[in-house]
Design a protein around this motif. Structure first.
Motif, PDB file in Angstrom:
ATOM      1  N   ASN A 267       0.810  -1.228   0.000  1.00 58.72           N
ATOM      2  CA  ASN A 267       0.000   0.000   0.000  1.00 58.72           C
ATOM      3  C   ASN A 267       0.839   1.272   0.000  1.00 58.72           C
ATOM      4  O   ASN A 267       0.337   2.351   0.313  1.00 58.72           O
ATOM      5  CB  ASN A 267      -0.937   0.009   1.220  1.00 58.72           C
ATOM      6  N   CYS A 268       2.105   1.113  -0.345  1.00 54.72           N
ATOM      7  CA  CYS A 268       3.008   2.261  -0.307  1.00 54.72           C
ATOM      8  C   CYS A 268       3.078   2.872  -1.718  1.00 54.72           C
ATOM      9  O   CYS A 268       3.675   2.279  -2.619  1.00 54.72           O
ATOM     10  CB  CYS A 268       4.377   1.758   0.131  1.00 54.72           C
ATOM     11  N   ASP A 269       2.450   4.020  -1.908  1.00 57.94           N
ATOM     12  CA  ASP A 269       2.373   4.521  -3.288  1.00 57.94           C
ATOM     13  C   ASP A 269       3.677   5.143  -3.796  1.00 57.94           C
ATOM     14  O   ASP A 269       3.774   5.509  -4.960  1.00 57.94           O
ATOM     15  CB  ASP A 269       1.163   5.466  -3.473  1.00 57.94           C
ATOM     16  N   LYS A 270       4.688   5.205  -2.936  1.00 59.90           N
ATOM     17  CA  LYS A 270       5.986   5.711  -3.411  1.00 59.90           C
ATOM     18  C   LYS A 270       6.914   4.580  -3.858  1.00 59.90           C
ATOM     19  O   LYS A 270       8.058   4.816  -4.233  1.00 59.90           O
ATOM     20  CB  LYS A 270       6.670   6.507  -2.300  1.00 59.90           C
ATOM     21  N   LEU A 271       6.425   3.342  -3.778  1.00 58.57           N
ATOM     22  CA  LEU A 271       7.256   2.196  -4.177  1.00 58.57           C
ATOM     23  C   LEU A 271       6.498   1.286  -5.128  1.00 58.57           C
ATOM     24  O   LEU A 271       5.327   0.977  -4.890  1.00 58.57           O
ATOM     25  CB  LEU A 271       7.637   1.359  -2.941  1.00 58.57           C
ATOM     26  N   LYS A 272       7.187   0.866  -6.191  1.00 61.01           N
ATOM     27  CA  LYS A 272       6.606  -0.169  -7.073  1.00 61.01           C
ATOM     28  C   LYS A 272       7.375  -1.458  -6.791  1.00 61.01           C
ATOM     29  O   LYS A 272       8.593  -1.522  -7.018  1.00 61.01           O
ATOM     30  CB  LYS A 272       6.764   0.256  -8.535  1.00 61.01           C
ATOM     31  N   THR A 273       6.664  -2.444  -6.267  1.00 62.51           N
ATOM     32  CA  THR A 273       7.337  -3.707  -5.943  1.00 62.51           C
ATOM     33  C   THR A 273       7.635  -4.473  -7.244  1.00 62.51           C
ATOM     34  O   THR A 273       6.997  -4.227  -8.263  1.00 62.51           O
ATOM     35  CB  THR A 273       6.451  -4.568  -5.000  1.00 62.51           C
ATOM     36  N   PRO A 274       8.617  -5.401  -7.193  1.00 66.93           N
ATOM     37  CA  PRO A 274       9.007  -6.094  -8.437  1.00 66.93           C
ATOM     38  C   PRO A 274       7.849  -6.889  -9.040  1.00 66.93           C
ATOM     39  O   PRO A 274       7.136  -7.591  -8.320  1.00 66.93           O
ATOM     40  CB  PRO A 274      10.129  -7.039  -8.006  1.00 66.93           C
ATOM     41  N   VAL A 275       7.683  -6.745 -10.341  1.00 63.17           N
ATOM     42  CA  VAL A 275       6.614  -7.471 -11.044  1.00 63.17           C
ATOM     43  C   VAL A 275       7.154  -8.858 -11.384  1.00 63.17           C
ATOM     44  O   VAL A 275       8.249  -8.992 -11.927  1.00 63.17           O
ATOM     45  CB  VAL A 275       6.216  -6.726 -12.340  1.00 63.17           C
ATOM     46  N   ARG A 276       6.379  -9.878 -11.055  1.00 59.79           N
ATOM     47  CA  ARG A 276       6.825 -11.249 -11.355  1.00 59.79           C
ATOM     48  C   ARG A 276       6.323 -11.646 -12.744  1.00 59.79           C
ATOM     49  O   ARG A 276       5.130 -11.677 -12.991  1.00 59.79           O
ATOM     50  CB  ARG A 276       6.316 -12.211 -10.293  1.00 59.79           C
ATOM     51  N   TYR A 277       7.278 -11.920 -13.603  1.00 58.33           N
ATOM     52  CA  TYR A 277       6.976 -12.292 -14.990  1.00 58.33           C
ATOM     53  C   TYR A 277       6.283 -13.648 -14.989  1.00 58.33           C
ATOM     54  O   TYR A 277       6.782 -14.600 -14.376  1.00 58.33           O
ATOM     55  CB  TYR A 277       8.308 -12.330 -15.754  1.00 58.33           C
ATOM     56  N   LYS A 278       5.143 -13.727 -15.683  1.00 53.89           N
ATOM     57  CA  LYS A 278       4.321 -14.948 -15.579  1.00 53.89           C
ATOM     58  C   LYS A 278       4.980 -16.166 -16.231  1.00 53.89           C
ATOM     59  O   LYS A 278       4.587 -17.299 -15.963  1.00 53.89           O
ATOM     60  CB  LYS A 278       2.909 -14.706 -16.121  1.00 53.89           C
ATOM     61  N   LYS A 279       5.990 -15.942 -17.076  1.00 48.74           N
ATOM     62  CA  LYS A 279       6.625 -17.076 -17.733  1.00 48.74           C
ATOM     63  C   LYS A 279       7.950 -17.480 -17.069  1.00 48.74           C
ATOM     64  O   LYS A 279       8.782 -18.141 -17.687  1.00 48.74           O
ATOM     65  CB  LYS A 279       6.824 -16.772 -19.219  1.00 48.74           C
ATOM     66  N   SER A 280       8.112 -17.069 -15.817  1.00 48.35           N
ATOM     67  CA  SER A 280       9.344 -17.440 -15.118  1.00 48.35           C
ATOM     68  C   SER A 280       9.067 -17.578 -13.637  1.00 48.35           C
ATOM     69  O   SER A 280       8.229 -16.855 -13.102  1.00 48.35           O
ATOM     70  CB  SER A 280      10.393 -16.346 -15.322  1.00 48.35           C
ATOM     71  N   THR A 281       9.779 -18.496 -12.992  1.00 55.04           N
ATOM     72  CA  THR A 281       9.821 -18.413 -11.535  1.00 55.04           C
ATOM     73  C   THR A 281      10.853 -17.326 -11.221  1.00 55.04           C
ATOM     74  O   THR A 281      11.695 -17.006 -12.067  1.00 55.04           O
ATOM     75  CB  THR A 281      10.238 -19.753 -10.903  1.00 55.04           C
ATOM     76  N   HIS A 282      10.766 -16.761 -10.030  1.00 59.30           N
ATOM     77  CA  HIS A 282      11.689 -15.685  -9.661  1.00 59.30           C
ATOM     78  C   HIS A 282      12.566 -16.189  -8.511  1.00 59.30           C
ATOM     79  O   HIS A 282      12.034 -16.673  -7.517  1.00 59.30           O
ATOM     80  CB  HIS A 282      10.881 -14.452  -9.225  1.00 59.30           C
ATOM     81  N   VAL A 283      13.872 -16.095  -8.669  1.00 61.36           N
ATOM     82  CA  VAL A 283      14.752 -16.571  -7.591  1.00 61.36           C
ATOM     83  C   VAL A 283      15.390 -15.408  -6.819  1.00 61.36           C
ATOM     84  O   VAL A 283      16.278 -15.615  -6.002  1.00 61.36           O
ATOM     85  CB  VAL A 283      15.825 -17.570  -8.096  1.00 61.36           C
ATOM     86  N   PHE A 284      14.907 -14.212  -7.096  1.00 61.43           N
ATOM     87  CA  PHE A 284      15.255 -13.018  -6.318  1.00 61.43           C
ATOM     88  C   PHE A 284      16.730 -12.929  -5.947  1.00 61.43           C
ATOM     89  O   PHE A 284      17.081 -12.884  -4.773  1.00 61.43           O
ATOM     90  CB  PHE A 284      14.357 -12.901  -5.083  1.00 61.43           C
ATOM     91  N   HIS A 285      17.565 -12.889  -6.971  1.00 55.72           N
ATOM     92  CA  HIS A 285      18.965 -12.554  -6.678  1.00 55.72           C
ATOM     93  C   HIS A 285      19.005 -11.174  -6.003  1.00 55.72           C
ATOM     94  O   HIS A 285      19.762 -10.942  -5.078  1.00 55.72           O
ATOM     95  CB  HIS A 285      19.789 -12.558  -7.965  1.00 55.72           C
ATOM     96  N   GLN A 286      18.166 -10.293  -6.500  1.00 58.02           N
ATOM     97  CA  GLN A 286      17.993  -8.988  -5.842  1.00 58.02           C
ATOM     98  C   GLN A 286      16.509  -8.730  -5.662  1.00 58.02           C
ATOM     99  O   GLN A 286      15.693  -9.179  -6.473  1.00 58.02           O
ATOM    100  CB  GLN A 286      18.571  -7.853  -6.704  1.00 58.02           C
ATOM    101  N   TYR A 287      16.190  -7.981  -4.611  1.00 55.25           N
ATOM    102  CA  TYR A 287      14.826  -7.472  -4.455  1.00 55.25           C
ATOM    103  C   TYR A 287      14.900  -5.993  -4.795  1.00 55.25           C
ATOM    104  O   TYR A 287      15.413  -5.183  -4.012  1.00 55.25           O
ATOM    105  CB  TYR A 287      14.302  -7.680  -3.031  1.00 55.25           C
ATOM    106  N   THR A 288      14.441  -5.655  -6.000  1.00 55.65           N
ATOM    107  CA  THR A 288      14.641  -4.310  -6.535  1.00 55.65           C
ATOM    108  C   THR A 288      13.310  -3.622  -6.784  1.00 55.65           C
ATOM    109  O   THR A 288      12.476  -4.133  -7.534  1.00 55.65           O
ATOM    110  CB  THR A 288      15.476  -4.395  -7.836  1.00 55.65           C
ATOM    111  N   LEU A 289      13.137  -2.481  -6.143  1.00 58.82           N
ATOM    112  CA  LEU A 289      11.902  -1.710  -6.264  1.00 58.82           C
ATOM    113  C   LEU A 289      12.160  -0.442  -7.061  1.00 58.82           C
ATOM    114  O   LEU A 289      13.289   0.047  -7.110  1.00 58.82           O
ATOM    115  CB  LEU A 289      11.441  -1.242  -4.879  1.00 58.82           C
ATOM    116  N   VAL A 290      11.093   0.108  -7.634  1.00 60.42           N
ATOM    117  CA  VAL A 290      11.208   1.414  -8.285  1.00 60.42           C
ATOM    118  C   VAL A 290      10.564   2.444  -7.350  1.00 60.42           C
ATOM    119  O   VAL A 290       9.413   2.269  -6.933  1.00 60.42           O
ATOM    120  CB  VAL A 290      10.499   1.436  -9.652  1.00 60.42           C
TER     121      VAL A 290
END
Ligand code: PLP
Length: 371
Positions: A267-290
């Motif tokens: 609910n934090c409108d100053k942060l965009k959390t990482p979008v998970r691409y539907k054609k991949s699992t995500h192994v989060f080498h980094q947790y990167t927000l915009v």
């Protein structure tokens, strides 16, 4: 950003045993530990050949050397990646051709690749940035249409699955002609020093790659190619062999931490959390927000005072790096990459994050953003 000590303590017995075995046998280079790890990684990735080498940068360089590309040949890659990807292209006298990325996944944009192709284009190097796959089906279709090689830079995504339109899964790094990875200590499968590997299902390429990493020789002291000396040492292989058994569990731990972050910042409108691409699992080498309208330097200082590290991967896009500036590109050419470079932040991401730590990190970030 990582907790390698905490991770080591959980596997100390196995790792120490592996290291001691290497010392006892004194097979420091090309010993059985390297062969064992190679075979186990081939099985894990379901790929025919793993060629271990000295580090992830060498892996990319050797992959390009094995293709026999000529100076002036063009290699298309992303403008938003770690420098190693473009560095080896330039080092070999090839021309790095940069293209913009997708604003949600931060990965290379297939439409932009298509536009960048010329009659000099020989290869595409997609990077599976921050732990999820680039759009490989689209990339492989383009490669087939234009007869191009694909070398996947999988340094940040080992363990991730790419999910094809038909629902079948393949490990990232095993879809293109070759895949490259890094075993840098902070990577998802990290050694206790440098290391890297190249993957391929192509027998001929594998033979070539094995020769290139070993001074260009197939038969000892007969040098068919100009090669390099790039080896994974036995000690690192023994450590990696232990850690490989835990890789899936490490990926799960990272995903769990990412889930916590996602929820906390939902609910934090100053942060965009990482979008998970539907054609991949995500192994989060980094947790990167915009971030949106956030003073990143002030946030970094605020967090540093609370003992929380924060990094910016990557603050300067490749086309604006001093060493890579050319007449070819100028500021404004890759607007998505440039916006990301100006606004992304990465928070601590590793296998040992506790709920208390995550609560401490997220509450402090939210506290700063309230102002
Ligand atoms: C995307 C990417 N490519 C290549 C590399 C190079 O790997 P190494 O540091 O092992 O040379 C890295 C590692 O930092 C990376 O993140």
């Amino acid at each position: 950003m990582v907790d390698l000590k905490g991770q080591y303590l959980k596997i100390k017995e196995e790792v120490d045993k592996g290291i001691m075995e290497v010392i006892e046998t004194t097979s420091f280079i090309k010993g059985p530990a390297v062969q064992r790890f190679q075979t186990h990684l081939e099985d894990y990735l379901e790929v025919k050949h793993v060629i271990p080498c000295g580090n992830g940068t060498d892996a990319l360089q050797v992959a390009m050397m094995a293709l026999g590309l000529k100076p002036g040949d063009e290699v298309i890659t992303t403008s938003f990646t770690f420098i190693a990807t473009a560095e080896v292209i330039a080092l070999l006298g090839l021309t790095p051709v940069l293209v913009d990325v997708d604003s949600d996944t931060y990965n290379i944009n297939p439409a932009a690749i298509r536009k960048a192709i010329t009659d000099k284009t020989k290869a595409i190097v997609p990077v599976h940035l921050f732990g999820q796959s680039a759009p490989m089906e689209e990339i492989m279709d383009i490669a087939k249409e234009f007869n191009l090689f694909v070398i996947e830079d999988n340094a940040q995504a080992i363990g991730a699955d790419y999910i094809s339109n038909d629902g079948s899964r393949k490990k990232t790094g095993t879809i293109g002609h070759m895949g490259c990875t890094s075993f840098f200590p902070s990577k998802n499968l990290g050694a206790y020093g440098d290391g890297g590997a190249i993957f391929t299902n192509d027998d001929q390429l594998a033979e070539q790659l094995r020769a290139v990493v070993n001074h260009g020789m197939k038969v000892r002291y007969y040098h068919d190619y100009v090669g390099v000396n790039s080896r994974l040492d036995s000690m690192q292989a023994a450590i990696l062999d232990v850690k490989l058994k835990h890789l899936d569990e490490y990926c799960d731990a990272r995903r769990k931490a990412a889930d916590y972050y996602d929820k906390a910042f939902a609910n934090c409108d100053k942060l965009k959390t990482p979008v998970r691409y539907k054609k991949s699992t995500h192994v989060f080498h980094q947790y990167t927000l915009v971030t949106k309208g956030v003073d990143r330097d002030a946030l970094k200082s605020f967090l540093a005072e609370k003992g929380i590290p924060m990094m910016v991967y990557y603050p300067v896009p490749l086309h604006m790096q001093k060493a890579y500036k050319s007449n070819r590109y100028s500021e404004g050419d890759f607007p998505i990459t440039e916006t990301l470079s100006e606004n992304v932040i990465s928070l601590p991401m590793h296998t040992e994050l506790t709920t208390e730590q995550l609560e401490y990190i997220t509450s402090n970030v939210i506290e700063f953003l309230k102002d």
